[in-house]
Design a protein around this motif. Structure first.
Motif, PDB file in Angstrom:
ATOM      1  N   GLY A  63       8.035 -14.823  -9.531  1.00  0.00           N
ATOM      2  CA  GLY A  63       6.610 -15.056  -9.749  1.00  0.00           C
ATOM      3  C   GLY A  63       5.702 -14.617  -8.623  1.00  0.00           C
ATOM      4  N   ALA A  64       6.186 -13.730  -7.745  1.00  0.00           N
ATOM      5  CA  ALA A  64       5.348 -13.237  -6.650  1.00  0.00           C
ATOM      6  C   ALA A  64       4.673 -11.936  -7.062  1.00  0.00           C
ATOM      7  CB  ALA A  64       6.186 -13.031  -5.389  1.00  0.00           C
ATOM      8  N   ASP A  65       3.377 -11.844  -6.852  1.00  0.00           N
ATOM      9  CA  ASP A  65       2.629 -10.639  -7.203  1.00  0.00           C
ATOM     10  C   ASP A  65       2.856  -9.545  -6.163  1.00  0.00           C
ATOM     11  OD1 ASP A  65       1.549 -11.936  -9.411  1.00  0.00           O
ATOM     12  OD2 ASP A  65      -0.172 -12.668  -8.279  1.00  0.00           O
ATOM     13  N   ILE A  66       3.137  -8.337  -6.644  1.00  0.00           N
ATOM     14  CA  ILE A  66       3.307  -7.169  -5.777  1.00  0.00           C
ATOM     15  C   ILE A  66       2.232  -6.156  -6.148  1.00  0.00           C
ATOM     16  CG2 ILE A  66       4.866  -5.337  -5.029  1.00  0.00           C
ATOM     17  CD1 ILE A  66       6.045  -7.961  -4.335  1.00  0.00           C
ATOM     18  N   ASN A  67       1.504  -5.657  -5.158  1.00  0.00           N
ATOM     19  CA  ASN A  67       0.421  -4.714  -5.405  1.00  0.00           C
ATOM     20  C   ASN A  67       0.667  -3.415  -4.642  1.00  0.00           C
ATOM     21  OD1 ASN A  67      -1.434  -6.600  -6.888  1.00  0.00           O
ATOM     22  ND2 ASN A  67      -1.276  -7.697  -4.957  1.00  0.00           N
ATOM     23  N   LEU A  68       0.405  -2.298  -5.312  1.00  0.00           N
ATOM     24  CA  LEU A  68       0.479  -0.980  -4.686  1.00  0.00           C
ATOM     25  C   LEU A  68      -0.947  -0.467  -4.512  1.00  0.00           C
ATOM     26  CD1 LEU A  68       2.219   1.457  -3.736  1.00  0.00           C
ATOM     27  CD2 LEU A  68       2.071   2.315  -6.084  1.00  0.00           C
ATOM     28  N   GLU A  69      -1.316  -0.144  -3.264  1.00  0.00           N
ATOM     29  CA  GLU A  69      -2.681   0.286  -2.975  1.00  0.00           C
ATOM     30  C   GLU A  69      -2.675   1.477  -2.025  1.00  0.00           C
ATOM     31  OE1 GLU A  69      -4.819  -3.005  -1.350  1.00  0.00           O
ATOM     32  OE2 GLU A  69      -4.665  -4.230  -3.176  1.00  0.00           O
ATOM     33  N   TYR A  70      -3.719   2.266  -2.136  1.00  0.00           N
ATOM     34  CA  TYR A  70      -3.948   3.351  -1.183  1.00  0.00           C
ATOM     35  C   TYR A  70      -5.303   3.103  -0.546  1.00  0.00           C
ATOM     36  CZ  TYR A  70      -4.562   7.930   0.925  1.00  0.00           C
ATOM     37  OH  TYR A  70      -4.750   8.945   1.829  1.00  0.00           O
ATOM     38  N   THR A  71      -5.311   3.005   0.780  1.00  0.00           N
ATOM     39  CA  THR A  71      -6.532   2.722   1.526  1.00  0.00           C
ATOM     40  C   THR A  71      -6.848   3.890   2.444  1.00  0.00           C
ATOM     41  OG1 THR A  71      -5.984   0.355   1.515  1.00  0.00           O
ATOM     42  CG2 THR A  71      -7.672   1.086   3.070  1.00  0.00           C
ATOM     43  N   SER A  72      -8.067   4.358   2.385  1.00  0.00           N
ATOM     44  CA  SER A  72      -8.486   5.447   3.268  1.00  0.00           C
ATOM     45  C   SER A  72      -9.766   5.042   3.982  1.00  0.00           C
ATOM     46  CB  SER A  72      -8.712   6.741   2.481  1.00  0.00           C
ATOM     47  OG  SER A  72      -9.677   6.538   1.466  1.00  0.00           O
TER      48      SER A  72
END
Length: 272
Positions: free
Chosen positions: A64-73
């Motif tokens: 039940g842990a949320d995993i997020n994929l993000e790209y930050t510039s």
């Protein structure tokens, strides 16, 4: 004469007020953060796969842990975040993300960061008491900062058709009792400081915490007594006790490293 003076003052104030407002809105505009949410998009070809498991040191899954994929510039006066995909660990703690990465997110010399993130609050709430819970806040200059985000950065991906596997492992909990004997200052401003340091992510070389090293401090100044302090730390990993003391006006430094192998309380005696 009076009217002319009043008109001059009003015009002067209005001119400076206008400049201030223009400057305020310019800074607000050009230091903005733009968020592009693409989490509803489904990758069907040229997908990069991110997968792994969240579990405890002894194999208990963290579900039940949320995993997020993000790209930050980041650019001058501007930052941008693309929320690429999100998922939740299943009952066995496994996660998998299929995502299409843009050219600028995989090209050499990219000025951004591609990373997986999860909220430490969720991990802390999911762990029973025999595991060391990560701290969800820390203090900076007297301010309490919100929950950490654990993260793993992918500094360079050369091909989209790639599988990247990264597990996160939460450590078992150890307990130490520190006894400080004979703290008797000889001159004014004698002191004894001890900092207990451990690396919560020592089982996870690729995962990074906002504060990867957790610590507690003991500070004794101008007191005469014996002192006992109880702390939680990691099991099966290094805990460092960094000591700084001033005795009779002479300052010395030393380090002691311990590795707990039992969850039972371990007593350590420190001499002043």
């Amino acid at each position: 004469m009076e009217n002319k003076l009043q008109n001059y003052i009003q015009k002067h104030i209005l001119r400076h007020l206008t400049k201030s407002l223009i400057l305020f809105f310019s800074v607000t505009l050009f230091t903005s953060c733009f968020v592009d949410d693409d989490t509803n998009e489904i990758c069907t070809e040229d997908c990069t796969e991110f997968k792994g498991q969240l579990r405890t040191e002894d194999g208990r899954p963290i579900a039940g842990a949320d995993i997020n994929l993000e790209y930050t510039s980041s650019h001058i006066f501007l930052s941008a975040v693309r929320r690429i995909a999100t998922t939740t660990t299943d009952k066995n703690g496994f996660y998998k993300i299929l995502a299409f990465l843009r050219d600028n997110e995989i090209e050499k010399g990219s000025n951004g960061n591609l990373g997986l993130y999860f909220d430490v609050n969720q991990i802390s709430n999911a762990l029973p008491n025999n595991y060391l819970k990560p701290k969800t806040t820390f203090t900076s200059n007297g301010r309490v900062i919100d929950a950490f985000k654990a993260k793993v950065f992918f500094h360079q991906i050369y091909n989209r058709d790639t599988i990247l596997e990264n597990d996160f492992i939460a450590p078992m909990k150890g307990k130490i009792q520190i006894k400080i004997d004979d703290f008797t200052p000889i001159v004014e401003n004698d002191y004894f400081y001890a900092t207990i340091i451990y690396d919560y992510s020592f089982l996870n070389p690729v995962w990074e915490f906002r504060q990867s090293r957790d610590y507690n401090s003991i500070r004794l100044i101008n007191k005469t007594s014996n002192f006992v302090f109880n702390y939680e730390t990691i099991l099966n990993g290094d805990t460092r006790i960094n000591i700084q003391k001033s005795k009779n006006g002479i300052t010395t430094y030393s380090d002691t490293i311990i590795k707990l192998s039992s969850p039972n309380l371990t007593t350590i005696e420190l001499k002043y």
